[in-house]
Design a protein around this motif. Structure first.
Motif, PDB file in Angstrom:
ATOM      1  N   LYS A 245      10.535 -18.736 -12.705  1.00 60.22           N
ATOM      2  CA  LYS A 245      11.526 -19.413 -12.231  1.00 60.22           C
ATOM      3  C   LYS A 245      12.026 -20.469 -11.568  1.00 60.22           C
ATOM      4  O   LYS A 245      12.989 -21.310 -11.694  1.00 60.22           O
ATOM      5  CB  LYS A 245      12.426 -18.010 -11.543  1.00 60.22           C
ATOM      6  N   TRP A 246      11.135 -20.708 -10.200  1.00 57.87           N
ATOM      7  CA  TRP A 246      11.082 -21.881  -9.401  1.00 57.87           C
ATOM      8  C   TRP A 246      10.164 -22.811  -8.716  1.00 57.87           C
ATOM      9  O   TRP A 246      10.126 -23.110  -7.956  1.00 57.87           O
ATOM     10  CB  TRP A 246      12.221 -21.091  -8.218  1.00 57.87           C
ATOM     11  N   GLY A 247       8.663 -22.712  -9.674  1.00 54.31           N
ATOM     12  CA  GLY A 247       7.678 -23.052  -9.095  1.00 54.31           C
ATOM     13  C   GLY A 247       6.794 -21.954  -8.114  1.00 54.31           C
ATOM     14  O   GLY A 247       6.270 -20.783  -9.103  1.00 54.31           O
ATOM     15  N   THR A 248       6.996 -22.712  -7.098  1.00 55.05           N
ATOM     16  CA  THR A 248       5.934 -22.589  -5.512  1.00 55.05           C
ATOM     17  C   THR A 248       6.633 -21.492  -4.619  1.00 55.05           C
ATOM     18  O   THR A 248       7.307 -21.685  -4.579  1.00 55.05           O
ATOM     19  CB  THR A 248       5.363 -23.431  -5.031  1.00 55.05           C
ATOM     20  N   PRO A 249       6.215 -19.789  -5.924  1.00 55.95           N
ATOM     21  CA  PRO A 249       6.600 -19.572  -4.614  1.00 55.95           C
ATOM     22  C   PRO A 249       6.440 -19.238  -3.215  1.00 55.95           C
ATOM     23  O   PRO A 249       5.977 -19.817  -2.725  1.00 55.95           O
ATOM     24  CB  PRO A 249       5.581 -17.861  -4.962  1.00 55.95           C
ATOM     25  N   TYR A 250       7.364 -18.788  -2.207  1.00 56.28           N
ATOM     26  CA  TYR A 250       7.777 -19.017  -0.675  1.00 56.28           C
ATOM     27  C   TYR A 250       6.566 -18.087  -0.416  1.00 56.28           C
ATOM     28  O   TYR A 250       5.309 -18.625   0.911  1.00 56.28           O
ATOM     29  CB  TYR A 250       9.031 -18.010  -0.503  1.00 56.28           C
ATOM     30  N   LEU A 251       6.340 -16.809  -0.310  1.00 58.29           N
ATOM     31  CA  LEU A 251       5.476 -16.087   0.356  1.00 58.29           C
ATOM     32  C   LEU A 251       4.263 -16.223   0.091  1.00 58.29           C
ATOM     33  O   LEU A 251       3.558 -16.069  -1.250  1.00 58.29           O
ATOM     34  CB  LEU A 251       5.431 -14.247   0.620  1.00 58.29           C
ATOM     35  N   THR A 252       3.026 -15.852   0.647  1.00 65.73           N
ATOM     36  CA  THR A 252       2.275 -16.396   0.384  1.00 65.73           C
ATOM     37  C   THR A 252       1.193 -14.430   0.867  1.00 65.73           C
ATOM     38  O   THR A 252       2.005 -13.858   1.004  1.00 65.73           O
ATOM     39  CB  THR A 252       1.040 -16.644   1.831  1.00 65.73           C
ATOM     40  N   ARG A 253      -0.140 -14.108   0.124  1.00 67.13           N
ATOM     41  CA  ARG A 253      -0.558 -13.058  -0.294  1.00 67.13           C
ATOM     42  C   ARG A 253      -0.730 -12.360   1.162  1.00 67.13           C
ATOM     43  O   ARG A 253      -0.333 -11.285   1.021  1.00 67.13           O
ATOM     44  CB  ARG A 253      -1.808 -14.035  -0.973  1.00 67.13           C
ATOM     45  N   ASP A 254      -0.575 -12.828   2.549  1.00 70.62           N
ATOM     46  CA  ASP A 254      -0.920 -12.926   3.633  1.00 70.62           C
ATOM     47  C   ASP A 254       0.471 -12.154   3.738  1.00 70.62           C
ATOM     48  O   ASP A 254       0.039 -10.942   5.017  1.00 70.62           O
ATOM     49  CB  ASP A 254      -1.457 -13.508   4.539  1.00 70.62           C
ATOM     50  N   ALA A 255       1.556 -12.697   3.512  1.00 71.91           N
ATOM     51  CA  ALA A 255       2.668 -12.288   4.257  1.00 71.91           C
ATOM     52  C   ALA A 255       3.367 -10.896   3.685  1.00 71.91           C
ATOM     53  O   ALA A 255       3.546  -9.835   4.184  1.00 71.91           O
ATOM     54  CB  ALA A 255       3.875 -12.906   3.816  1.00 71.91           C
ATOM     55  N   PHE A 256       2.788 -10.277   2.419  1.00 75.06           N
ATOM     56  CA  PHE A 256       2.821  -8.448   1.823  1.00 75.06           C
ATOM     57  C   PHE A 256       2.074  -7.815   2.807  1.00 75.06           C
ATOM     58  O   PHE A 256       2.265  -6.758   3.342  1.00 75.06           O
ATOM     59  CB  PHE A 256       2.114  -8.507   0.621  1.00 75.06           C
ATOM     60  N   SER A 257       0.734  -8.774   3.499  1.00 76.85           N
ATOM     61  CA  SER A 257      -0.233  -7.319   4.108  1.00 76.85           C
ATOM     62  C   SER A 257       0.204  -7.769   5.510  1.00 76.85           C
ATOM     63  O   SER A 257       0.629  -6.259   6.264  1.00 76.85           O
ATOM     64  CB  SER A 257      -1.296  -8.326   3.732  1.00 76.85           C
ATOM     65  N   LEU A 258       0.398  -8.671   5.763  1.00 75.97           N
ATOM     66  CA  LEU A 258       1.535  -8.305   7.415  1.00 75.97           C
ATOM     67  C   LEU A 258       2.116  -7.321   7.152  1.00 75.97           C
ATOM     68  O   LEU A 258       2.871  -6.485   8.174  1.00 75.97           O
ATOM     69  CB  LEU A 258       1.762  -9.291   7.667  1.00 75.97           C
ATOM     70  N   LEU A 259       3.235  -7.448   6.800  1.00 73.12           N
ATOM     71  CA  LEU A 259       4.854  -6.252   6.576  1.00 73.12           C
ATOM     72  C   LEU A 259       4.405  -5.118   6.060  1.00 73.12           C
ATOM     73  O   LEU A 259       5.236  -4.153   6.409  1.00 73.12           O
ATOM     74  CB  LEU A 259       5.683  -6.975   4.632  1.00 73.12           C
ATOM     75  N   SER A 260       2.753  -4.973   5.239  1.00 75.38           N
ATOM     76  CA  SER A 260       2.707  -3.599   5.144  1.00 75.38           C
ATOM     77  C   SER A 260       2.055  -2.997   6.109  1.00 75.38           C
ATOM     78  O   SER A 260       2.664  -1.282   6.643  1.00 75.38           O
ATOM     79  CB  SER A 260       1.242  -3.026   4.024  1.00 75.38           C
ATOM     80  N   GLU A 261       1.406  -3.428   6.940  1.00 81.07           N
ATOM     81  CA  GLU A 261       0.548  -2.692   8.443  1.00 81.07           C
ATOM     82  C   GLU A 261       1.711  -2.895   9.092  1.00 81.07           C
ATOM     83  O   GLU A 261       1.760  -2.394   9.911  1.00 81.07           O
ATOM     84  CB  GLU A 261      -0.495  -4.578   8.730  1.00 81.07           C
TER      85      GLU A 261
END
Length: 389
Positions: A245-261
């Motif tokens: 849809k828009w090329g490079t996504p905004y969030l890094t993989r680490d963002a999901f881990s931090l939010l989950s933590e």
């Protein structure tokens, strides 16, 4: 400010890590206001710490802080210096193009927003008996920051209705747009919701759910049910959506881990499986009044899988948990036929150049009229039963 008014010390923090978590959350989500997960220190700081919203990605934090004479944090304005307009969802590319074609410079600009999040809410954060004075002080500080640094503009995105009226009265330019939200009218089940729809629309939704659920099972994961394995799977879905849809996504993989933590109990991850194989997913955040759909992705295309994973499963969760509404992100007229109704969104804008400001003000008058007319048109075409005259 008169002699009886308290004095505030106004400073700028170049990252949420510089701000005490408890002090921030006390003004961001006070006990007398609905809980907004996107204002939580845990969310905003995760955007920065994960490398998603940083100077390197064009989001340089310049959060305005107000402390009272005792040094207590009493106000704040999340604020970023931006050298582009990506990840905002209040689209001003035409403004940038017009100013630069006229010989001006649009970027950098100042933006008060939740990075990558088109969700309306509080922006000027303050509590206590002098809250309004604090809000006015942090706004004045942001305008001064833009003015003294020769920035083109200040944008306060996705403001709530109270802020819209107040910032309008202060002379900022108000922009209106629309999203599609699902509203819980006291439904006790999805069938109750279906019963409120016109017969033909109700049949269409049933067909879509049947098609999406054919050979597919869905899991709702939150809290300690969430694992890094789930996030590995979901991140692949997320990257696929971004690539398409828009090329490079905004969030890094680490963002999901931090939010989950940090916020696992505020996250709802919906995963769709074919047997034991995950084929799609949608990440939502949970507020005290609303479920916020944020990201979606899939490993393969299946009939109506997007509608079921993002919209109907979200409605199921909202009804089961007594939430007032589901906000499923920006844009998407296709949501109308699925029971999501038009809802107005607003942003406020300070423009440094007088002539440019006048041109934008004229444009916004026309745009607001067009948006209001479109909302009225769409409200007449929702799938719900029509009331008797």
């Amino acid at each position: 400010m008169d002699a009886s008014s308290p004095a505030f010390e106004l400073t700028v923090a170049n990252g949420l890590a510089e701000v005490d978590r408890t002090a921030w959350n006390a003004i961001a989500n006070p006990s007398d206001a609905p809980y907004d997960p996107f204002l939580d220190w845990d969310f905003l700081e995760a955007m920065e710490a994960s490398g998603s919203a940083t100077p390197e990605t064009g989001w340089a934090p310049h959060h305005v802080l107000a402390h009272d004479e005792a040094g207590k944090l009493v106000g704040a304005l999340p604020l970023y210096v931006k050298n582009h307009s990506r990840g905002e969802f209040v689209f001003d590319y035409a403004w940038a193009d017009a100013l630069e074609r006229a010989g001006g410079r649009y970027y950098p600009k100042l933006v008060s927003a939740i990075p990558f999040t088109p969700v309306a809410g509080r922006r000027r954060l303050a509590t206590g008996p002098h809250a309004q004075e604090v809000k006015d002080a942090v706004l004045a500080a942001a305008v001064k920051l833009a003015d003294t640094n020769d920035l083109s503009s200040l944008h306060i995105n996705f403001i709530d209705e109270f802020e819209r009226a107040h910032l309008d009265a202060l002379g900022l330019l108000i922009r209106q747009d629309q999203q599609f939200h699902w509203f819980n009218n006291g439904y006790e089940s999805f069938d109750d919701f279906l019963a409120a729809l016109a017969s033909r629309k109700r049949k269409n939704l049933k067909k879509e759910r049947a098609a999406a659920q054919d050979g597919v099972r869905f899991e709702h994961l939150t809290g300690d049910q969430l694992t890094e394995t789930h996030w590995d799977v979901f991140f692949r879905f997320y990257m696929d959506t971004g690539d398409r849809k828009w090329g490079t996504p905004y969030l890094t993989r680490d963002a999901f881990s931090l939010l989950s933590e940090r916020m696992a109990d505020k996250i709802l991850l919906i995963l769709a499986y074919d047997g034991d194989r995950p084929i799609a997913g949608a990440m939502n955040l949970i507020g005290s009044e609303a479920l916020y759909g944020r990201y979606w992705g899939r490993a393969e295309e299946r009939p109506c899988l997007h509608f079921e994973t993002c919209y109907y499963q979200a409605i199921d969760f909202a009804i089961a948990n007594g939430l007032k509404r589901v906000e499923a992100g920006a844009q998407g007229g296709h949501k109308l036929a699925r029971g999501y109704a038009p809802a107005a969104t607003y942003s406020a804008h300070w423009i440094a150049h007088d002539g440019f400001r006048d041109a934008i003000a004229h444009y916004l008058t026309q745009e607001r009229n067009a948006v209001s007319q479109d909302m009225a048109f769409l409200n007449d075409r929702t799938p719900f039963k029509k009331s008797d005259p």
